[in-house]
Design an enzyme around this catalytic site. Structure first.
Site, PDB file in Angstrom:
ATOM      1  N   TYR A   1      -8.199 -30.201  41.003  1.00 38.06           N
ATOM      2  CA  TYR A   1      -8.465 -30.427  39.455  1.00 38.06           C
ATOM      3  C   TYR A   1      -7.227 -30.082  39.271  1.00 38.06           C
ATOM      4  O   TYR A   1      -7.005 -29.070  38.711  1.00 38.06           O
ATOM      5  CB  TYR A   1     -10.127 -29.622  39.373  1.00 38.06           C
ATOM      6  CG  TYR A   1     -10.063 -30.393  37.888  1.00 38.06           C
ATOM      7  CD1 TYR A   1     -10.396 -30.695  36.539  1.00 38.06           C
ATOM      8  CD2 TYR A   1     -11.476 -28.811  37.087  1.00 38.06           C
ATOM      9  CE1 TYR A   1     -10.525 -30.688  35.364  1.00 38.06           C
ATOM     10  CE2 TYR A   1     -11.660 -28.971  35.459  1.00 38.06           C
ATOM     11  CZ  TYR A   1     -11.787 -29.950  35.285  1.00 38.06           C
ATOM     12  OH  TYR A   1     -11.482 -30.311  33.552  1.00 38.06           O
TER      13      TYR A   1
ATOM     14  N   LYS B   1      -9.848 -34.247  41.233  1.00 39.76           N
ATOM     15  CA  LYS B   1      -9.382 -35.307  39.550  1.00 39.76           C
ATOM     16  C   LYS B   1      -8.906 -34.832  38.874  1.00 39.76           C
ATOM     17  O   LYS B   1      -8.591 -34.187  38.460  1.00 39.76           O
ATOM     18  CB  LYS B   1     -11.012 -33.961  39.265  1.00 39.76           C
ATOM     19  CG  LYS B   1     -11.375 -34.005  37.848  1.00 39.76           C
ATOM     20  CD  LYS B   1     -12.536 -33.233  36.904  1.00 39.76           C
ATOM     21  CE  LYS B   1     -13.211 -33.501  36.054  1.00 39.76           C
ATOM     22  NZ  LYS B   1     -13.827 -32.697  35.477  1.00 39.76           N
TER      23      LYS B   1
ATOM     24  N   THR C   1     -17.428 -28.319  31.744  1.00 36.22           N
ATOM     25  CA  THR C   1     -18.178 -28.315  31.219  1.00 36.22           C
ATOM     26  C   THR C   1     -19.299 -27.836  31.268  1.00 36.22           C
ATOM     27  O   THR C   1     -19.985 -27.537  29.856  1.00 36.22           O
ATOM     28  CB  THR C   1     -19.097 -30.230  31.262  1.00 36.22           C
ATOM     29  OG1 THR C   1     -18.049 -30.650  31.428  1.00 36.22           O
ATOM     30  CG2 THR C   1     -19.578 -30.247  30.215  1.00 36.22           C
TER      31      THR C   1
END
Length: 292
Positions: free
Chosen positions: A133, A161, A45
């Site tokens: 991740y 994650k 992001t």
């Protein structure tokens, strides 16, 4: 253990693409005031692929220094070059980050053994807690639960994650994980369900624009206040859905600029939200209560 609402924070940029570091500091203060439990800096992001190495380091440094240990900072230092990931992770450790976020290598499509050796090399080189991740929708490389559990045996690998959106797979991972290994949702749409099943928090896009609501959702779900969690999540669902109407962070940055949180800048090849989606995202913001 880091838990709760962890915002995958945007990187504020001016219209010409220049970093807005004062704006980042203001965002950090706002998140802390609104109850955000942790910050991932320079993740997906945060447009990590389109910032330079020097900018990447500067963003980590500013976030760590300005936060001043008020909440944890998780530095996005992963990538598809093991040596570069080590260099960035060492920088994050040196400036005082609390942990690193290590994405599965993208484009070069490593095998499961390649993934294991990549992450093992990073955590052996730099003594900083690491969160794996897994986001196969972006990396086109899916780390198996078996590989995650193998890496979980390394003490400095503290969590993962999980951005697969696959709840049953997440449940199976949590069933088999070591007791001190954290699982975080990386998918806002399924985060509540995963937390109700035992996940430790949500590394969230939605939290960028609804930080208090996401903090409340995580607190309710982690502590098994089911009816409360459902009610809060129902309010946030329009954002979970419409903030991905185009690839993240495009709709999010438009929405944040719409309410004056950040300038509208982003960097190519990311382009501004198509005009046809403005009213759709605006309606989701109104429905969720972030726009009056």
């Amino acid at each position: 253990m880091i838990q709760g609402s962890i915002v995958a924070i945007v990187t504020p940029m001016h219209a010409d693409g220049a970093l807005d570091l004062p704006g980042l500091r203001k965002l950090i203060d706002w998140h802390i005031a609104e109850g955000t439990d942790g910050i991932v800096i320079v993740g997906t992001t945060g447009e990590s692929p389109t910032v330079s190495v020097d900018e990447h380091c500067e963003l980590i440094r500013v976030a760590v220094e300005h936060t001043a240990k008020r909440i944890p900072i998780i530095a996005g230092t992963g990538g598809n070059s093991t040596s570069e990931a080590i260099e960035l992770t060492q920088f994050a450790k040196d400036v005082g980050a609390d942990a690193s976020l290590q994405v599965v290598p993208y484009y070069n499509r490593p095998t499961q053994e390649g993934m294991y050796q990549h992450f093992k090399k990073i955590v052996e080189a730099v003594d900083l807690p690491a969160i794996l991740y897994n986001v196969p929708g972006r990396t086109v490389a899916d780390m198996s639960n078996e590989t995650i559990l193998r890496l979980a045996q390394i003490p400095s690998v503290i969590g993962v994650k999980d951005a697969t959106g696959n709840i049953s797979r997440g449940i199976d991972l949590m069933r088999l994980r070591p007791k001190d290994f954290a699982v975080y949702s990386g998918d806002d749409a399924t985060a509540m369900a995963l937390m109700l099943c035992g996940a430790n928090g949500n590394i969230s896009v939605t939290a960028n624009i609804a930080p208090r609501g996401m903090h409340q959702l995580c607190d309710a779900a982690i502590n098994q206040r089911v009816a409360e969690a459902i009610a809060i999540n129902n309010k946030l669902v329009p954002l979970h859905n419409k903030l991905f109407i185009e690839p993240n962070p495009v709709p999010l940055k438009w929405a944040m600029a719409e309410i004056g949180l950040i300038p509208s800048g982003m960097r190519l090849p990311i382009v501004p939200l198509a005009a046809e989606y403005h009213d759709i995202v605006r309606a989701a913001m109104r429905e969720s209560g972030v726009l009056q």
